[in-house]
Design a protein around this motif. Structure first.
Motif, PDB file in Angstrom:
ATOM      1  N   ASN A 305      10.376 -18.393 -12.738  1.00 27.41           N
ATOM      2  CA  ASN A 305      11.186 -17.212 -12.959  1.00 27.41           C
ATOM      3  C   ASN A 305      12.602 -17.564 -13.409  1.00 27.41           C
ATOM      4  O   ASN A 305      13.205 -16.834 -14.186  1.00 27.41           O
ATOM      5  CB  ASN A 305      11.258 -16.425 -11.651  1.00 27.41           C
ATOM      6  CG  ASN A 305      11.350 -14.943 -11.905  1.00 27.41           C
ATOM      7  OD1 ASN A 305      11.079 -14.482 -13.009  1.00 27.41           O
ATOM      8  ND2 ASN A 305      11.754 -14.210 -10.896  1.00 27.41           N
ATOM      9  N   SER A 309      14.277 -15.893 -16.560  1.00 26.82           N
ATOM     10  CA  SER A 309      15.413 -15.026 -16.326  1.00 26.82           C
ATOM     11  C   SER A 309      16.588 -15.438 -17.205  1.00 26.82           C
ATOM     12  O   SER A 309      17.256 -14.604 -17.817  1.00 26.82           O
ATOM     13  CB  SER A 309      15.753 -15.130 -14.846  1.00 26.82           C
ATOM     14  OG  SER A 309      16.936 -14.490 -14.583  1.00 26.82           O
ATOM     15  N   THR A 313      18.400 -13.269 -20.244  1.00 25.87           N
ATOM     16  CA  THR A 313      19.841 -12.989 -20.237  1.00 25.87           C
ATOM     17  C   THR A 313      20.520 -13.534 -21.494  1.00 25.87           C
ATOM     18  O   THR A 313      21.362 -12.867 -22.098  1.00 25.87           O
ATOM     19  CB  THR A 313      20.474 -13.585 -18.973  1.00 25.87           C
ATOM     20  OG1 THR A 313      19.716 -13.138 -17.852  1.00 25.87           O
ATOM     21  CG2 THR A 313      21.910 -13.129 -18.818  1.00 25.87           C
ATOM     22  N   GLN A 316      19.768 -11.255 -24.412  1.00 26.73           N
ATOM     23  CA  GLN A 316      20.529 -10.007 -24.360  1.00 26.73           C
ATOM     24  C   GLN A 316      21.997 -10.252 -24.721  1.00 26.73           C
ATOM     25  O   GLN A 316      22.625  -9.443 -25.413  1.00 26.73           O
ATOM     26  CB  GLN A 316      20.378  -9.396 -22.964  1.00 26.73           C
ATOM     27  CG  GLN A 316      18.949  -8.891 -22.750  1.00 26.73           C
ATOM     28  CD  GLN A 316      18.564  -8.796 -21.285  1.00 26.73           C
ATOM     29  OE1 GLN A 316      19.333  -9.154 -20.403  1.00 26.73           O
ATOM     30  NE2 GLN A 316      17.364  -8.298 -21.037  1.00 26.73           N
ATOM     31  N   ALA A 317      22.511 -11.403 -24.305  1.00 24.44           N
ATOM     32  CA  ALA A 317      23.889 -11.752 -24.671  1.00 24.44           C
ATOM     33  C   ALA A 317      23.993 -11.909 -26.190  1.00 24.44           C
ATOM     34  O   ALA A 317      24.951 -11.440 -26.809  1.00 24.44           O
ATOM     35  CB  ALA A 317      24.315 -13.026 -23.959  1.00 24.44           C
ATOM     36  N   ARG A 320      24.236  -8.634 -27.922  1.00 21.78           N
ATOM     37  CA  ARG A 320      25.564  -8.041 -27.781  1.00 21.78           C
ATOM     38  C   ARG A 320      26.588  -8.753 -28.663  1.00 21.78           C
ATOM     39  O   ARG A 320      27.415  -8.108 -29.307  1.00 21.78           O
ATOM     40  CB  ARG A 320      26.007  -8.072 -26.324  1.00 21.78           C
ATOM     41  CG  ARG A 320      25.263  -7.043 -25.513  1.00 21.78           C
ATOM     42  CD  ARG A 320      25.590  -7.123 -24.043  1.00 21.78           C
ATOM     43  NE  ARG A 320      24.656  -6.285 -23.306  1.00 21.78           N
ATOM     44  CZ  ARG A 320      24.838  -4.979 -23.156  1.00 21.78           C
ATOM     45  NH1 ARG A 320      25.898  -4.376 -23.671  1.00 21.78           N
ATOM     46  NH2 ARG A 320      23.952  -4.266 -22.496  1.00 21.78           N
TER      47      ARG A 320
ATOM     48  N   LEU B  22      24.491 -15.858 -17.494  1.00 25.31           N
ATOM     49  CA  LEU B  22      25.258 -14.736 -16.954  1.00 25.31           C
ATOM     50  C   LEU B  22      26.697 -14.774 -17.471  1.00 25.31           C
ATOM     51  O   LEU B  22      27.270 -13.747 -17.842  1.00 25.31           O
ATOM     52  CB  LEU B  22      25.260 -14.783 -15.417  1.00 25.31           C
ATOM     53  CG  LEU B  22      23.965 -14.307 -14.763  1.00 25.31           C
ATOM     54  CD1 LEU B  22      23.977 -14.611 -13.281  1.00 25.31           C
ATOM     55  CD2 LEU B  22      23.773 -12.808 -15.007  1.00 25.31           C
ATOM     56  N   LEU B  25      26.616 -13.490 -20.978  1.00 23.05           N
ATOM     57  CA  LEU B  25      26.371 -12.041 -21.058  1.00 23.05           C
ATOM     58  C   LEU B  25      27.647 -11.276 -20.703  1.00 23.05           C
ATOM     59  O   LEU B  25      28.037 -10.330 -21.405  1.00 23.05           O
ATOM     60  CB  LEU B  25      25.235 -11.646 -20.095  1.00 23.05           C
ATOM     61  CG  LEU B  25      24.940 -10.155 -20.011  1.00 23.05           C
ATOM     62  CD1 LEU B  25      24.372  -9.649 -21.339  1.00 23.05           C
ATOM     63  CD2 LEU B  25      23.982  -9.841 -18.878  1.00 23.05           C
ATOM     64  N   PRO B 108      13.498 -11.490 -13.577  1.00 25.85           N
ATOM     65  CA  PRO B 108      14.510 -11.303 -14.617  1.00 25.85           C
ATOM     66  C   PRO B 108      14.885  -9.826 -14.725  1.00 25.85           C
ATOM     67  O   PRO B 108      14.058  -8.975 -14.411  1.00 25.85           O
ATOM     68  CB  PRO B 108      13.803 -11.792 -15.887  1.00 25.85           C
ATOM     69  CG  PRO B 108      12.343 -11.784 -15.584  1.00 25.85           C
ATOM     70  CD  PRO B 108      12.169 -11.707 -14.115  1.00 25.85           C
ATOM     71  N   PHE B 109      16.088  -9.534 -15.195  1.00 22.54           N
ATOM     72  CA  PHE B 109      16.570  -8.151 -15.178  1.00 22.54           C
ATOM     73  C   PHE B 109      16.972  -7.721 -16.576  1.00 22.54           C
ATOM     74  O   PHE B 109      17.184  -8.551 -17.473  1.00 22.54           O
ATOM     75  CB  PHE B 109      17.774  -8.028 -14.252  1.00 22.54           C
ATOM     76  CG  PHE B 109      18.685  -9.215 -14.331  1.00 22.54           C
ATOM     77  CD1 PHE B 109      19.554  -9.357 -15.416  1.00 22.54           C
ATOM     78  CD2 PHE B 109      18.650 -10.189 -13.349  1.00 22.54           C
ATOM     79  CE1 PHE B 109      20.370 -10.462 -15.494  1.00 22.54           C
ATOM     80  CE2 PHE B 109      19.472 -11.302 -13.445  1.00 22.54           C
ATOM     81  CZ  PHE B 109      20.335 -11.451 -14.515  1.00 22.54           C
ATOM     82  N   ARG B 110      17.075  -6.398 -16.762  1.00 22.67           N
ATOM     83  CA  ARG B 110      17.605  -5.892 -18.038  1.00 22.67           C
ATOM     84  C   ARG B 110      19.112  -5.982 -17.937  1.00 22.67           C
ATOM     85  O   ARG B 110      19.706  -5.610 -16.929  1.00 22.67           O
ATOM     86  CB  ARG B 110      17.149  -4.462 -18.266  1.00 22.67           C
ATOM     87  CG  ARG B 110      15.690  -4.386 -18.734  1.00 22.67           C
ATOM     88  CD  ARG B 110      15.334  -2.951 -19.099  1.00 22.67           C
ATOM     89  NE  ARG B 110      16.431  -2.316 -19.828  1.00 22.67           N
ATOM     90  CZ  ARG B 110      16.874  -1.090 -19.569  1.00 22.67           C
ATOM     91  NH1 ARG B 110      16.334  -0.398 -18.591  1.00 22.67           N
ATOM     92  NH2 ARG B 110      17.864  -0.564 -20.287  1.00 22.67           N
ATOM     93  N   ASP B 111      19.727  -6.447 -19.018  1.00 22.68           N
ATOM     94  CA  ASP B 111      21.175  -6.658 -18.975  1.00 22.68           C
ATOM     95  C   ASP B 111      21.913  -5.397 -18.587  1.00 22.68           C
ATOM     96  O   ASP B 111      22.845  -5.429 -17.798  1.00 22.68           O
ATOM     97  CB  ASP B 111      21.676  -7.204 -20.319  1.00 22.68           C
ATOM     98  CG  ASP B 111      21.279  -6.331 -21.495  1.00 22.68           C
ATOM     99  OD1 ASP B 111      20.421  -5.445 -21.313  1.00 22.68           O
ATOM    100  OD2 ASP B 111      21.817  -6.549 -22.598  1.00 22.68           O
ATOM    101  N   GLN B 112      21.429  -4.230 -19.110  1.00 16.91           N
ATOM    102  CA  GLN B 112      22.155  -2.989 -18.843  1.00 16.91           C
ATOM    103  C   GLN B 112      22.124  -2.668 -17.343  1.00 16.91           C
ATOM    104  O   GLN B 112      23.104  -2.184 -16.785  1.00 16.91           O
ATOM    105  CB  GLN B 112      21.578  -1.831 -19.676  1.00 16.91           C
ATOM    106  CG  GLN B 112      22.518  -0.644 -19.790  1.00 16.91           C
ATOM    107  CD  GLN B 112      23.916  -1.066 -20.310  1.00 16.91           C
ATOM    108  OE1 GLN B 112      24.046  -1.662 -21.385  1.00 16.91           O
ATOM    109  NE2 GLN B 112      24.957  -0.804 -19.537  1.00 16.91           N
ATOM    110  N   LEU B 115      24.703  -4.814 -15.760  1.00 13.49           N
ATOM    111  CA  LEU B 115      26.068  -4.402 -16.124  1.00 13.49           C
ATOM    112  C   LEU B 115      26.438  -3.092 -15.423  1.00 13.49           C
ATOM    113  O   LEU B 115      27.564  -2.928 -14.945  1.00 13.49           O
ATOM    114  CB  LEU B 115      26.180  -4.271 -17.644  1.00 13.49           C
ATOM    115  CG  LEU B 115      26.028  -5.607 -18.392  1.00 13.49           C
ATOM    116  CD1 LEU B 115      25.996  -5.385 -19.910  1.00 13.49           C
ATOM    117  CD2 LEU B 115      27.154  -6.575 -18.018  1.00 13.49           C
TER     118      LEU B 115
END
Lengths: 520, 207
Positions: A305, A309, A313, A316-317, A320, B22, B25, B108-112, B115
């Motif tokens: 995981n 994970s 992340t 997603q960064a 953005r 992190l 992000l 794992p998580f969704r960034d939103q 945030l």
């Protein structure tokens, strides 16, 4: 002086004076080693020499005049008159001039074996017969003894499934080839069925073993070493057998090769039993690995995981960063590098996991202990992290290579690390550390130590620690240490424990550096 | 007055990749971020009285996230904590929430999602800090009162009329009125109700 019975009345008459030739004849009879008995045409005994008296236990007075059938056991006793009758009417000899082995009866009724030769005396009108009898009791006993010891040898060879042979160097065909050896090699017994050495090599010995066996024969022939080798043979019907062949050359005083003597032991059953035992051990070992993995499942899920994970992340960064009015390409590139690395990391965890739990054949190979520990690190750290335990690895540089099954070694180390972690669940945070150490021991072996700072081993637990199914853990199988020790032993090493300096326990095991040769 | 410090997101995770991702992000959305690889490192850095929030891995070798939370509570830190948990860590997450964590999020998580939680935590922290600042201000104003003014204030807050207060303190009604005006001025109270609310704000929790 012998008493004589009147052949017709059966009564004993006074001895008549003997003529010179009769006296000489009697002396001759009495000097003979064999028993000599003379009978008339109806079977009445006329002469019974000293040897006969000694052999049968009768004095001449007792026996002369009686029918010779009294010296025979049934059925000859009843049938003897008939034999004489038939010979008289047909003139066809059944025994005269031939001789045979028969049974006779002593005074008192005890039978004994004897060789009998019969001749006919032609003097006067009716024929008389002379019998020469030799007691063969002792010869028969010796024969019986020989027969019995041969039977015993045969039985022993049968039971042991062991055959032997003697072979003279000329011609390469054995002079002696025991029956069990025929059976082991599937050759029918009989002349011309012996197996010559070239034949044996080319038609019996398993092709994969042929070169090795030929080389061993060669060494024996040169007088270098006696033969002691295990190999496989394939019989003409396709049966595969494992043989243990021991042989040596026998030389005369001048050092000339006289002969080879050898035994061949059919160890197929033993090999099968060993194979089965090993398969069982392998299955148990595999089972123990699976159950170790089961205990570690939560930690492993976490371990996979983590990179997933991180990948999510980073991705997603990136999105953005790219959506910014002035996209930060450097950051995106760095994140992509990391995504790549983390995907490989997740794959590596899975690969190690699969390797570890795969049911596979045990294979010894040269193992670099440092690398083995590196492969193990992820699995061990995962478990440590799950229980908030630090794992410190102190590996000495340039450790020698050991000859081992790497997965089984990892299994042993992982098992010891798991135990160490479990021993510290209740320990205060500052003590929760497992130290995994590898070093070269004083006697040159590789020594691996796993030390914890838990509560240590209870004295009553140390006694049963290595017993299968002994466990102090709620969900434990009790197989870990038992299997670890058997793995270490099979590798020619030792597994033991000592108390740790202040608190806790240390488990040590050693591995010999040179290729370990142990039955496994 | 507390000087304005920009709130920072503190990340504590032993896994370098998780930590770094992190950081990236949070940087991408323009949040100041500081990362730490162990609970001890965070404690040693003395960041727990800074404005911001803490994103904390629940499982770590050595001091776990839960153990750090206990230590921070002992230090009376008000830093809001968002726990990052793996699968199957629900019992631990429940424990964390009972110990005052603002939230937890599963990897794992969704960034939103993360945030949003971080923004909520920062709001909460800002609120807490405003409240603390206000209390400090009130305490300072209270400290500026003379003993006599304090006596008058207590009786005013207790709901007594000037005449009763004058009787209680053996003062003239006029003198009470002067003290009362000084109190209103020093406390910067707009009204009697405002004054009472301020006094209760700082004194109720202690009683």
């Amino acid at each position: 002086m012998m008493a004589r019975k009147n052949p017709t009345t059966g009564r004993v008459t006074a001895p008549r004076p003997l003529s010179q030739s009769e006296r000489e004849f009697r002396a001759l009879l009495d000097a003979a080693v064999d028993a000599i008995i003379v009978i008339d045409h109806s079977g009445t005994i006329e002469e019974f020499n000293f040897s006969a008296q000694r052999m049968f236990g009768y004095t001449a007075e007792e026996i002369v005049g009686r029918n010779v059938r009294d010296l025979m056991p049934e059925p000859y006793h009843s049938e003897h008159d008939g034999y004489l009758q038939r010979y008289r009417s047909t003139g066809e000899p059944r025994i005269i001039g031939i001789g045979r082995e028969v049974q006779a009866v002593r005074k008192g009724g005890s039978p004994f074996p004897c060789d009998l030769a019969v001749g006919q005396l032609r003097s006067g009108t009716s024929p008389r017969f002379v019998g020469f009898i030799r007691d063969i009791t002792r010869r028969k006993e010796a024969e019986e003894q020989l027969r019995r010891s041969e039977a015993e040898l045969r039985l022993a060879q049968e039971l042991a499934n062991l055959g032997n042979y003697v072979m003279h160097p000329q011609g390469g065909v054995p002079d002696y080839f025991s029956s069990q050896l025929h059976r082991i090699l599937g050759v029918p017994e009989g002349a011309g069925q012996r197996v010559s050495r070239p034949d044996f090599l080319s038609r019996w010995v398993h092709p994969a073993d042929r070169e090795r066996v030929a080389a061993a024969f060669e060494r024996m022939d040169q007088g270098l070493t006696p033969l002691d080798i295990e190999y496989r043979v394939v019989l003409s019907d396709g049966t595969l057998k494992h043989l243990h062949h021991i042989a040596q050359a026998v030389h005369d005083a001048d050092g000339r090769l006289l002969k080879h003597v050898g035994t061949i032991h059919d160890v197929t059953d033993r090999r099968h039993a060993q194979d089965e035992a090993r398969q069982l051990q392998d299955r148990l070992t595999h089972f123990a690995r699976l159950s170790t993995m089961g205990e570690m499942a939560a930690g492993l899920a976490h371990e996979i995981n983590q990179p997933l994970s991180a990948i999510a992340t980073y991705a997603q960064a990136c999105q953005r960063f790219l959506r910014l009015p002035e996209p930060e390409i450097d950051e995106v590139m760095a994140a992509l590098d990391q995504i790549n690395a983390q995907a490989l990391r997740a794959g590596e965890v899975i690969r190690r996991l699969r390797n570890f739990v795969k049911n596979r054949e045990v294979k010894r190979e040269p193992v670099d202990c440092g690398r083995m520990l590196e492969d193990l690190r992820t699995l061990a750290e995962t478990d440590a992290r799950l229980h908030s335990v630090r794992l410190r690895i102190e590996a000495e540089d340039d450790l020698p290579t050991v000859y081992a099954d790497p997965i089984q070694l990892q299994q042993v180390v992982l098992n010891l690390v798991r135990n160490a972690i479990d021993a510290m669940i209740e320990a205060p945070e500052e003590r929760r550390e497992v130290v995994l150490q590898t070093r070269r021991s004083a006697d040159g072996e590789v020594e691996i130590t796993v030390a914890d700072r838990g509560s240590g081993l209870a004295p009553e637990a140390t006694e049963h620690l290595f017993n299968p199914f002994f466990t102090t853990k709620a969900g434990g199988t009790g197989l870990g240490l038992a299997i670890s020790r058997s793995i270490v032993r099979a590798h020619g090493g030792r597994l033991w424990h000592t108390p740790n300096d202040e608190c806790g326990a240390r488990f040590h095991f050693t591995l010999p550096v040179s290729p370990a040769v142990t039955g496994e | 007055m507390i000087k304005e410090v920009k709130p920072t997101v503190f990340v504590v995770d032993d896994d370098a990749a998780v930590r770094d991702s992190l950081r990236m992000l949070l940087k991408s959305v323009g949040l100041p971020v500081e990362v730490f690889e162990s609970a001890q490192e965070f404690l040693d850095a003395d960041r727990d009285d800074r404005p911001g929030c803490l994103v904390l891995d629940i499982r770590m070798p050595g001091m776990s996230g839960l153990e750090l939370q206990v230590k921070l509570n002992e230090r009376h830190s008000i830093l809001p904590i968002i726990f990052i948990t793996g699968h199957g860590d629900v019992p631990m997450a429940v424990e964390a929430m009972q110990a005052g964590a603002v939230d937890f999020i599963q990897k794992p998580f969704r960034d939103q999602d993360l945030l949003d939680r971080i923004n909520q935590a920062l709001d909460k922290d800002a609120g807490s800090r405003r409240m603390l600042a206000e209390r400090n201000m009130i305490r300072k104003r209270l400290e500026s009162l003379t003993p006599r003014e304090r006596e008058v204030l207590d009786l005013v807050v207790a709901g007594k009329a000037n005449k009763v207060i004058a009787g209680d303190l053996n003062l003239s009604q006029r003198t009470v009125e002067i003290h009362r005006a000084r109190v209103m001025e020093k406390m910067e109270a707009h009204s009697l109700a405002h004054l009472v609310r301020m006094v209760l704000e700082v004194e109720r929790p202690e009683e």
